[in-house]
Write a protein that holds these residues in place. Structure first.
Motif, mmCIF file in Angstrom:
data_model
loop_
_atom_site.group_PDB
_atom_site.id
_atom_site.type_symbol
_atom_site.label_atom_id
_atom_site.label_comp_id
_atom_site.label_asym_id
_atom_site.label_seq_id
_atom_site.Cartn_x
_atom_site.Cartn_y
_atom_site.Cartn_z
ATOM 1 N N UNK A 1 78.861 36.121 41.013
ATOM 2 C CA UNK A 1 77.440 35.764 41.010
ATOM 3 C C UNK A 1 76.662 36.460 39.902
ATOM 4 N N UNK A 2 77.013 37.698 39.584
ATOM 5 C CA UNK A 2 76.275 38.493 38.604
ATOM 6 C C UNK A 2 76.930 38.404 37.230
ATOM 7 N N UNK A 3 76.114 38.399 36.183
ATOM 8 C CA UNK A 3 76.651 38.393 34.824
ATOM 9 C C UNK A 3 77.035 39.795 34.361
ATOM 10 N N UNK A 4 76.664 40.826 35.116
ATOM 11 C CA UNK A 4 76.950 42.206 34.727
ATOM 12 C C UNK A 4 78.115 42.826 35.475
ATOM 13 N N UNK A 5 78.672 42.120 36.452
ATOM 14 C CA UNK A 5 79.821 42.675 37.163
ATOM 15 C C UNK A 5 80.596 41.584 37.886
ATOM 16 N N UNK A 6 81.908 41.799 37.972
ATOM 17 C CA UNK A 6 82.795 40.969 38.784
ATOM 18 C C UNK A 6 83.320 41.863 39.893
ATOM 19 N N UNK A 7 83.361 41.350 41.117
ATOM 20 C CA UNK A 7 83.829 42.155 42.247
ATOM 21 C C UNK A 7 84.958 41.411 42.945
ATOM 22 N N UNK A 8 86.072 42.116 43.134
ATOM 23 C CA UNK A 8 87.218 41.590 43.867
ATOM 24 C C UNK A 8 87.443 42.499 45.069
ATOM 25 N N UNK A 9 87.511 41.920 46.261
ATOM 26 C CA UNK A 9 87.724 42.699 47.483
ATOM 27 C C UNK A 9 88.901 42.126 48.266
ATOM 28 N N UNK A 10 89.650 43.038 48.873
ATOM 29 C CA UNK A 10 90.622 42.642 49.886
ATOM 30 C C UNK A 10 90.586 43.689 50.993
ATOM 31 N N UNK A 11 91.567 43.693 51.875
ATOM 32 C CA UNK A 11 91.554 44.596 53.017
ATOM 33 C C UNK A 11 91.708 46.063 52.630
ATOM 34 N N UNK A 12 92.310 46.332 51.457
ATOM 35 C CA UNK A 12 92.641 47.701 51.072
ATOM 36 C C UNK A 12 91.663 48.279 50.063
ATOM 37 N N UNK A 13 91.279 47.487 49.068
ATOM 38 C CA UNK A 13 90.467 48.059 47.993
ATOM 39 C C UNK A 13 89.419 47.101 47.486
ATOM 40 N N UNK A 14 88.526 47.662 46.671
ATOM 41 C CA UNK A 14 87.512 46.886 45.964
ATOM 42 C C UNK A 14 87.580 47.257 44.494
ATOM 43 N N UNK A 15 87.700 46.250 43.644
ATOM 44 C CA UNK A 15 87.698 46.427 42.193
ATOM 45 C C UNK A 15 86.429 45.812 41.639
ATOM 46 N N UNK A 16 85.719 46.562 40.809
ATOM 47 C CA UNK A 16 84.506 46.056 40.182
ATOM 48 C C UNK A 16 84.632 46.232 38.677
ATOM 49 N N UNK A 17 84.499 45.134 37.938
ATOM 50 C CA UNK A 17 84.474 45.187 36.485
ATOM 51 C C UNK A 17 83.006 45.273 36.097
ATOM 52 N N UNK A 18 82.615 46.415 35.505
ATOM 53 C CA UNK A 18 81.217 46.693 35.207
ATOM 54 C C UNK A 18 80.865 46.329 33.775
ATOM 55 N N UNK A 19 79.628 45.911 33.568
ATOM 56 C CA UNK A 19 79.122 45.636 32.231
ATOM 57 C C UNK A 19 79.100 44.167 31.912
ATOM 58 N N UNK A 20 78.469 43.857 30.817
ATOM 59 C CA UNK A 20 78.384 42.489 30.334
ATOM 60 C C UNK A 20 78.992 42.400 28.947
ATOM 61 N N UNK A 21 78.773 41.286 28.293
ATOM 62 C CA UNK A 21 79.289 41.092 26.939
ATOM 63 C C UNK A 21 78.128 41.148 25.970
ATOM 64 N N UNK A 22 78.228 42.037 24.987
ATOM 65 C CA UNK A 22 77.237 42.119 23.920
ATOM 66 C C UNK A 22 77.834 41.452 22.687
ATOM 67 N N UNK A 23 77.036 40.668 21.988
ATOM 68 C CA UNK A 23 77.553 39.940 20.835
ATOM 69 C C UNK A 23 77.808 40.838 19.644
ATOM 70 N N UNK A 24 77.123 41.980 19.540
ATOM 71 C CA UNK A 24 77.407 42.918 18.459
ATOM 72 C C UNK A 24 78.475 43.898 18.941
#
Length: 61
Positions: A8-31
């Protein structure tokens, strides 16, 4: 709990399961695309341990 990927967010991706949560933080800067790097936040579900946040360089060959 089912496995779920939240995009949903352009600044983070979140993956969850029963054991862990992974969050990819940040967005893409063109420079600065020649030195792209992401930060992945890894945490155990229902744990008192703090999450780890290793920065990962994205390298292409």
């Amino acid at each position: 709990m089912t496995t779920k990927l939240q995009t949903d967010s352009t600044d983070q991706l979140i993956y969850k399961n029963e054991i862990l949560q992974l969050t990819v933080l940040g967005g893409i800067k063109l420079e600065g695309l020649d030195r792209m790097r992401i930060t992945v936040k890894v945490q155990l579900q229902e744990s008192s341990r703090p999450p780890v946040r290793p920065p990962l360089p994205l390298v292409y060959n």
